[in-house]
Scaffold this active site. Structure first.
Site, PDB file in Angstrom:
ATOM      1  N   TYR A  68       0.713  -1.155   0.044  1.00 40.51           N
ATOM      2  CA  TYR A  68       0.236  -0.074   0.004  1.00 40.51           C
ATOM      3  C   TYR A  68       0.912   1.242   0.154  1.00 40.51           C
ATOM      4  O   TYR A  68       0.296   2.366  -0.506  1.00 40.51           O
ATOM      5  CB  TYR A  68      -0.704   0.214   1.243  1.00 40.51           C
ATOM      6  CG  TYR A  68      -2.210  -0.536   1.001  1.00 40.51           C
ATOM      7  CD1 TYR A  68      -2.133  -1.956   0.988  1.00 40.51           C
ATOM      8  CD2 TYR A  68      -3.382  -0.028   1.237  1.00 40.51           C
ATOM      9  CE1 TYR A  68      -3.524  -2.679   0.545  1.00 40.51           C
ATOM     10  CE2 TYR A  68      -4.713  -0.622   0.900  1.00 40.51           C
ATOM     11  CZ  TYR A  68      -4.868  -1.871   0.664  1.00 40.51           C
ATOM     12  OH  TYR A  68      -6.000  -2.322   0.560  1.00 40.51           O
ATOM     13  N   ASP A  89      -6.406  -6.816   4.079  1.00 41.49           N
ATOM     14  CA  ASP A  89      -7.404  -6.421   3.312  1.00 41.49           C
ATOM     15  C   ASP A  89      -8.633  -7.322   2.750  1.00 41.49           C
ATOM     16  O   ASP A  89      -9.773  -7.233   2.993  1.00 41.49           O
ATOM     17  CB  ASP A  89      -6.992  -5.427   2.480  1.00 41.49           C
ATOM     18  CG  ASP A  89      -8.128  -4.705   1.689  1.00 41.49           C
ATOM     19  OD1 ASP A  89      -9.015  -4.120   2.165  1.00 41.49           O
ATOM     20  OD2 ASP A  89      -8.000  -4.626   0.389  1.00 41.49           O
ATOM     21  N   ASP A 133      -3.040 -18.224   0.738  1.00 42.19           N
ATOM     22  CA  ASP A 133      -4.067 -18.857  -0.283  1.00 42.19           C
ATOM     23  C   ASP A 133      -4.792 -20.085   0.560  1.00 42.19           C
ATOM     24  O   ASP A 133      -6.133 -20.242   0.463  1.00 42.19           O
ATOM     25  CB  ASP A 133      -3.545 -19.461  -1.267  1.00 42.19           C
ATOM     26  CG  ASP A 133      -2.140 -20.203  -1.268  1.00 42.19           C
ATOM     27  OD1 ASP A 133      -1.573 -20.143  -0.244  1.00 42.19           O
ATOM     28  OD2 ASP A 133      -1.436 -20.807  -2.260  1.00 42.19           O
ATOM     29  N   ASP A 151     -12.349  -8.801   4.534  1.00 38.93           N
ATOM     30  CA  ASP A 151     -13.662  -8.745   3.758  1.00 38.93           C
ATOM     31  C   ASP A 151     -14.034 -10.379   3.863  1.00 38.93           C
ATOM     32  O   ASP A 151     -15.478 -10.385   3.999  1.00 38.93           O
ATOM     33  CB  ASP A 151     -13.402  -8.139   2.376  1.00 38.93           C
ATOM     34  CG  ASP A 151     -13.464  -6.616   2.419  1.00 38.93           C
ATOM     35  OD1 ASP A 151     -13.336  -6.244   3.442  1.00 38.93           O
ATOM     36  OD2 ASP A 151     -14.124  -6.455   1.335  1.00 38.93           O
ATOM     37  N   LYS A 177       3.041 -15.335   2.727  1.00 35.20           N
ATOM     38  CA  LYS A 177       3.303 -15.937   1.509  1.00 35.20           C
ATOM     39  C   LYS A 177       4.779 -16.322   1.460  1.00 35.20           C
ATOM     40  O   LYS A 177       5.561 -15.817   0.573  1.00 35.20           O
ATOM     41  CB  LYS A 177       2.749 -15.229   0.247  1.00 35.20           C
ATOM     42  CG  LYS A 177       2.833 -15.883  -1.060  1.00 35.20           C
ATOM     43  CD  LYS A 177       1.796 -16.939  -1.010  1.00 35.20           C
ATOM     44  CE  LYS A 177       1.840 -17.883  -2.439  1.00 35.20           C
ATOM     45  NZ  LYS A 177       1.160 -18.827  -2.515  1.00 35.20           N
TER      46      LYS A 177
END
Ligand code: IPM
Ligand code: MG
Length: 355
Positions: A142, A246, A222, A250, A190
């Protein structure tokens, strides 16, 4: 006690849901004898329209000089469909996070028994889910530099950057949360691909050594995305970097039956910010149909984390639970007999007044 609250309603449904939250704050103030002073500030698309800046200096000053920030939502479709816009509402939110040093976003994902059947997942999978999702908020892709386009415009790049220190402080916070809960922490990364993730792993292990009773495990993002749907009950506290957080937060939010229910706190070096996790939902703006519960639950988090008012926080949470049980809910939770945004706010306010 006296508290100064910066109120930033923002765009879309922001102003309507913030109005409900303010009613709740006022009634709690009367009941428990506190003085809550509200000062409003501009942020997002509305701030661009009025000042050209999505986070005017005045708003930032207001945030810094307040005891807490209550934030609605930002975003406007006129920017979403215009990739060449020079200023974007989201820049206001990102600048606020950076300027206030809000390095951790705390999103509790809990289910309400009365709403289990609203979840897209089967009852037996979601029942009892209670996850504390902690997202790093001021680093990673970001904010990493360089970011941009090549001169010919045919290549674009973003950079993910994390320093040991940035990882340490958020993992530490996550460990503290875990110690007050089941003493289990999952770090999502990851590390099989990304250098930043390998630094996350290395650093998290070192931080966790300071907590003898803590069990720490690592999961690739994942796999975490899959497990959140398949077996959400396996998670307790999750900590992860900005971008993964993020996306996963959600995803986790729909477990509870509605995105409109989830609150969040962003905490860090200066004033903390409390906001629902949903966006500005422009299609619903001005219609008095948006779910105010995520914002009202954010008020509960504000009482708890920013003001250390535990009873008041509990009162607000209980009132929200009661409104759900009484089916005083907006259309996202009851298609056939929905209440309006303000009716839900009024019911909760009256409930708090009476108990
Ligand atoms: C969030 C939002 C923001 C983010 C957007 C609006 C910039 O999705 O708070 O999760 O990506 O952080
Ligand atoms: Mg998001």
């Amino acid at each position: 006690m006296d508290f100064k609250i910066a109120v930033l309603p923002g765009d879309g449904i922001g102003p309507e849901i913030i109005d409900q939250a303010k009613k709740v704050i006022i009634v709690v103030g009367k009941k428990y004898n506190h003085k809550f002073n509200f000062t409003h500030g501009l942020v997002g698309a509305i701030a661009i329209d009025k000042t050209g800046n999505p986070l005017p200096a005045e708003t930032l000053e207001l945030c810094k000089s307040s005891d807490a920030v209550l934030f609605g939502a930002i975003g406007d479709p006129k920017y979403d469909n215009n990739p060449s816009a020079k200023v974007r509402p989201e820049q206001g939110l990102l600048a606020m996070r950076k300027e206030l040093g809000l390095y951790a976003n705390v999103r509790p994902v809990t289910t309400f028994p009365a709403l289990i059947d609203k979840s897209p997942l089967k009852r037996e999978i979601v029942q009892g889910v209670d996850i504390m999702m902690i997202r790093e908020l001021t680093g990673g892709i970001y904010f990493g530099k360089p970011q941009g386009r090549s001169e010919d415009g045919n290549t674009a790049y973003d950079t993910s950057v994390y320093s040991r220190y940035e990882i340490e402080r958020v993992v530490k916070l996550a460990c503290e949360y875990a110690m007050t809960r089941s003493k289990k922490l999952t770090v999502v990364d990851k590390a099989n691909v990304l250098a930043t993730s390998r630094l996350w792993r290395e650093t998290a292990l070192l931080v966790a050594r300071g907590y003898k009773e803590l069990t720490i495990d690592f999961m690739f993002v994942d796999n975490a995305a899959m497990q959140l749907i398949q077996n959400p009950g396996r998670f307790d506290v999750i900590v992860t970097e900005n971008m993964f957080g993020d996306i996963l937060s959600d995803e986790a939010s729909v477990l509870t039956g509605s995105l409109g229910l989830l609150p969040s706190a962003s905490i860090g070096l200066s004033t903390s910010v409390f906001e629902p996790i949903h966006g500005s939902y422009p299609q619903a703006a001005g219609k008095n149909i948006a779910n105010p519960l995520g914002t009202i639950l954010s008020v509960s988090m504000m009482f708890d984390l920013a003001f250390n008012l535990k009873t008041e926080a509990e009162t607000v949470r209980t009132a929200v639970e009661k409104s759900i049980e009484a089916e005083i809910v907006t259309e996202d939770l009851n298609r056939t007999h929905p209440k309006s945004t303000s009716q839900v706010g009024d019911w909760i306010t009256e409930y708090i007044k009476k108990i």
